[in-house]
Enzyme design. Structure first.
Site, PDB file in Angstrom:
ATOM      1  N   SER A   3      -7.847  -5.565 -10.820  1.00 22.57           N
ATOM      2  CA  SER A   3      -6.513  -5.026 -11.123  1.00 22.57           C
ATOM      3  C   SER A   3      -5.590  -6.154 -11.600  1.00 22.57           C
ATOM      4  O   SER A   3      -4.810  -5.982 -12.537  1.00 22.57           O
ATOM      5  CB  SER A   3      -5.891  -4.382  -9.879  1.00 22.57           C
ATOM      6  OG  SER A   3      -6.347  -3.059  -9.733  1.00 22.57           O
ATOM      7  N   LYS A  52       0.858  -1.189   0.000  1.00 21.95           N
ATOM      8  CA  LYS A  52       0.000   0.000   0.000  1.00 21.95           C
ATOM      9  C   LYS A  52       0.887   1.229   0.000  1.00 21.95           C
ATOM     10  O   LYS A  52       2.045   1.164   0.433  1.00 21.95           O
ATOM     11  CB  LYS A  52      -0.887   0.007   1.254  1.00 21.95           C
ATOM     12  CG  LYS A  52      -2.090   0.913   1.152  1.00 21.95           C
ATOM     13  CD  LYS A  52      -3.223   0.275   0.367  1.00 21.95           C
ATOM     14  CE  LYS A  52      -4.340   1.257   0.083  1.00 21.95           C
ATOM     15  NZ  LYS A  52      -5.508   0.610  -0.517  1.00 21.95           N
ATOM     16  N   ASP A  66      -6.852   4.561  -4.742  1.00 21.10           N
ATOM     17  CA  ASP A  66      -7.560   4.409  -3.464  1.00 21.10           C
ATOM     18  C   ASP A  66      -8.192   5.785  -3.209  1.00 21.10           C
ATOM     19  O   ASP A  66      -8.377   6.558  -4.174  1.00 21.10           O
ATOM     20  CB  ASP A  66      -6.595   3.998  -2.336  1.00 21.10           C
ATOM     21  CG  ASP A  66      -7.314   3.589  -1.051  1.00 21.10           C
ATOM     22  OD1 ASP A  66      -7.805   2.461  -0.976  1.00 21.10           O
ATOM     23  OD2 ASP A  66      -7.393   4.410  -0.105  1.00 21.10           O
TER      24      ASP A  66
HETATM   25  P1  NDP Z   1     -12.844   7.986  -3.228  1.00 19.39           P
HETATM   26  O1  NDP Z   1     -11.782   8.976  -2.995  1.00 19.39           O
HETATM   27  O2  NDP Z   1     -13.383   7.778  -4.592  1.00 19.39           O
HETATM   28  O3  NDP Z   1     -14.106   8.321  -2.286  1.00 19.39           O
HETATM   29  C1  NDP Z   1     -13.970   8.374  -0.902  1.00 19.39           C
HETATM   30  C2  NDP Z   1     -15.322   8.716  -0.295  1.00 19.39           C
HETATM   31  O4  NDP Z   1     -15.243   8.576   1.115  1.00 19.39           O
HETATM   32  C3  NDP Z   1     -15.739  10.152  -0.551  1.00 19.39           C
HETATM   33  O5  NDP Z   1     -17.138  10.247  -0.584  1.00 19.39           O
HETATM   34  C4  NDP Z   1     -15.159  10.864   0.669  1.00 19.39           C
HETATM   35  O6  NDP Z   1     -15.809  12.100   0.988  1.00 19.39           O
HETATM   36  C5  NDP Z   1     -15.416   9.852   1.753  1.00 19.39           C
HETATM   37  N1  NDP Z   1     -14.395  10.011   2.811  1.00 19.39           N
HETATM   38  C6  NDP Z   1     -13.059   9.917   2.667  1.00 19.39           C
HETATM   39  N2  NDP Z   1     -12.439  10.162   3.832  1.00 19.39           N
HETATM   40  C7  NDP Z   1     -13.408  10.420   4.709  1.00 19.39           C
HETATM   41  C8  NDP Z   1     -13.397  10.729   6.080  1.00 19.39           C
HETATM   42  N3  NDP Z   1     -12.266  10.859   6.781  1.00 19.39           N
HETATM   43  N4  NDP Z   1     -14.599  10.893   6.673  1.00 19.39           N
HETATM   44  C9  NDP Z   1     -15.756  10.789   5.981  1.00 19.39           C
HETATM   45  N5  NDP Z   1     -15.815  10.501   4.673  1.00 19.39           N
HETATM   46  C10 NDP Z   1     -14.660  10.313   4.051  1.00 19.39           C
HETATM   47  O7  NDP Z   1     -12.293   6.617  -2.608  1.00 19.39           O
HETATM   48  P2  NDP Z   1     -12.759   5.125  -2.901  1.00 19.39           P
HETATM   49  O8  NDP Z   1     -14.217   5.071  -3.141  1.00 19.39           O
HETATM   50  O9  NDP Z   1     -11.834   4.560  -3.887  1.00 19.39           O
HETATM   51  O10 NDP Z   1     -12.417   4.417  -1.494  1.00 19.39           O
HETATM   52  C11 NDP Z   1     -13.358   4.338  -0.429  1.00 19.39           C
HETATM   53  C12 NDP Z   1     -12.934   3.235   0.524  1.00 19.39           C
HETATM   54  O11 NDP Z   1     -12.875   1.984  -0.178  1.00 19.39           O
HETATM   55  C13 NDP Z   1     -11.553   3.396   1.166  1.00 19.39           C
HETATM   56  O12 NDP Z   1     -11.589   2.857   2.471  1.00 19.39           O
HETATM   57  C14 NDP Z   1     -10.663   2.549   0.288  1.00 19.39           C
HETATM   58  O13 NDP Z   1      -9.489   2.118   0.966  1.00 19.39           O
HETATM   59  C15 NDP Z   1     -11.588   1.388   0.003  1.00 19.39           C
HETATM   60  N6  NDP Z   1     -11.257   0.588  -1.180  1.00 19.39           N
HETATM   61  C16 NDP Z   1     -11.186   1.154  -2.426  1.00 19.39           C
HETATM   62  C17 NDP Z   1     -10.893   0.380  -3.523  1.00 19.39           C
HETATM   63  C18 NDP Z   1     -10.913   0.934  -4.903  1.00 19.39           C
HETATM   64  O14 NDP Z   1     -10.798   0.134  -5.854  1.00 19.39           O
HETATM   65  N7  NDP Z   1     -11.066   2.228  -5.114  1.00 19.39           N
HETATM   66  C19 NDP Z   1     -10.577  -1.051  -3.371  1.00 19.39           C
HETATM   67  C20 NDP Z   1     -10.758  -1.574  -2.042  1.00 19.39           C
HETATM   68  C21 NDP Z   1     -11.051  -0.756  -0.999  1.00 19.39           C
HETATM   69  P3  NDP Z   1     -15.033  13.480   0.732  1.00 19.39           P
HETATM   70  O15 NDP Z   1     -15.052  13.658  -0.759  1.00 19.39           O
HETATM   71  O16 NDP Z   1     -15.847  14.480   1.464  1.00 19.39           O
HETATM   72  O17 NDP Z   1     -13.662  13.324   1.287  1.00 19.39           O
END
Ligand code: NDP
Length: 450
Positions: free
Chosen positions: A382, A126, A166
């Protein structure tokens, strides 16, 4: 508790006392694999647990860049190459101001078991930076990505370590990172990054994979319990990549998604969230979710309050899909969800529930689809992108989607079988930990003391 396990947990706590998220992830895995250790006394002699909790390598580096006003800024970059026993290190890059070594290590540790569960040849890693992409211009994002890759390129490669996206890293960032890698290395090594654009080596379904995969896993979990998504009210925290495509697939299966959120607050639309509006706001315009009200004035927006349960969890639903960030659901939120009648939780995000919350759900008979298993569709696809890059060939959307569905169905079966075999019933959190651990432990044992 098994004395070997107790000793390793104690030592890990002492050595990493300043890394709470990492310790949380370690505790969740190690406490559930206790019955496996009983069957494998040799693991103690070969210090298998001590080795599994210690990253093979952590790289940390300076990332200087110049903002649009001409001011130089400095961020910290990381890559944690946690465990390469099953294949090249594989795991996303997170750009978010909260990124630190503890967050990187927890994510890298989780990734080992998640990647093992996919059955594909990928190790766990990571990376990321404490850079905050919010409010930055495209040119600033590009300069940051170029500086980040100027250092990272020394440590990655299609057979070495293959990063992806991520939080805060999507197709735009991967494009800039790939461009800089190609420029420095002077080679077209498509398999060095995944999540690429479709026009230069990306895979169909990669964008949708984590969200769709979550729903495929949950479909199997609900089916095993005689249930389905049909007619269920669903709340989703987050409105990013994972949240959007989980919403899309859940609706396809007949669910009514009534709420989505971002870090500021949540939208409740009782007749069902309009996903086209969410995609426009989040994928194209990069705006706050509150703007949804402009298009759908009958919806309700509730702001999050610091120190309180995120507003989205106040909404009554049958199924909750935390798809935002770690520790979004702590014990109090779990109690509220159960009081409001939730029957299943699908962890789209990594470690979105605290260990206390998970225990509470399981004690109350709520089904939990654990992150390591349920959100493995992203990394699995991936790996399929890497296969297509090696073949210099593309599969159709239907072909990749079918492979993803099969992988998620197999991950559910493996979690279910391990849970059953080791006396954990419907506790798929333990089942997934055990299934992932057994694969990685076997490979580490075969490869000797390294
Ligand atoms: P994005 O950046 O596309 O979206 C993240 C979302 O979560 C946004 O709506 C964001 O809101 C919200 N968010 C982020 N940080 C916080 C916080 N501290 N408190 C509240 N809301 C928060 O990320 P992903 O959708 O890619 O990832 C989301 C989760 O899924 C993560 O935990 C990631 O590790 C996990 N994940 C992602 C994968 C992928 O393929 N993308 C694969 C496996 C797991 P805001 O815009 O307001 O920050």
């Amino acid at each position: 508790m098994d004395s070997y396990l107790e000793k390793v947990l104690k030592e890990t706590n002492e050595k990493n006392s300043h890394e709470p998220e990492f310790l949380q992830a370690v505790e969740e895995v190690l406490t559930s694999i206790e019955p496996v250790l009983k069957r494998h006394p040799e693991y103690k002699q070969m210090a298998l647990l001590e080795r599994i909790v210690e990253p093979e390598r952590i790289i940390s580096f300076r990332v200087p860049w110049v903002d649009d006003a001409g001011q130089t800024r400095v961020n910290r970059g990381y890559r944690v190459q946690f465990n390469g026993a099953l294949g090249p290190y594989k795991g996303g890059l997170r750009f978010h101001p909260t990124v630190n070594q503890s967050i990187m290590k927890f994510l890298g540790f989780e990734q080992i078991f998640k990647n093992a569960l996919t059955g594909l040849p990928i190790g766990g890693g990571k990376g990321g930076s404490d850079f905050d992409p919010k409010g930055k211009s495209d040119a600033e994002i590009m300069r940051f990505c170029q500086s980040f890759m100027t250092e990272l390129q020394r440590h990655i490669g299609q057979d070495v370590d293959v990063p992806a996206g991520d939080i805060g890293v999507g197709a735009r960032e991967i494009g800039y990172l790939f461009g800089q890698y190609r420029r420095i290395k002077d080679v077209y090594e498509a398999g060095v990054l995944t999540g690429k654009g479709l026009d230069y080596g990306g895979s169909l379904v990669r964008k949708e994979a984590t969200g769709y995969g979550l729903i495929y896993f949950m479909r199997e979990m609900l089916k095993a319990d005689g249930q389905s998504f049909k007619g269920k009210n669903v709340i989703i925290s987050g409105s990013g990549n994972v949240a959007i495509y989980a919403c899309e697939k859940a609706r396809e299966y007949g669910a009514n998604v009534v709420a989505m959120s971002d870090s500021n607050g949540c939208i409740y639309d009782k007749s069902g969230i309009n996903l086209d509006t969410i995609k426009k706001l989040k994928e194209v315009e990069r705006l706050r979710i509150k703007e949804y009200l402009k298009y759908h004035p009958s919806a309700v927006y509730t702001e999050n309050k610091p120190g309180e349960i995120p507003a989205v969890y106040n909404i009554k639903a049958d199924i909750a899909l935390p798809c935002a960030t770690q520790n979004d659901i702590e014990l109090q939120a779990a109690e509220l969800l159960v009081k409001n009648g939730v029957i299943a939780i699908g962890e789209g995000a990594n470690m979105p529930c605290s260990n206390e919350a998970i225990k509470y759900f399981i004690d109350k008979g709520v089904l939990v689809a654990p992150a390591k298993a349920a959100n493995a569709g992203g990394v699995a696809t991936s790996a399929l992108e890497m296969s297509q890059n090696s073949m210099r060939y593309f599969w159709t959307f239907e072909e990749v989607d079918k492979k993803l569905d099969d992988i998620m169905t197999n991950i559910f079966k493996a979690s279910q079988e391990s849970a059953k075999e080791y006396g954990y019933g419907k506790n798929y959190v333990a089942g997934a930990n055990i299934a992932g651990f057994r694969r990685i432990a076997k490979a580490m044992k075969s490869q000797g003391i390294i």
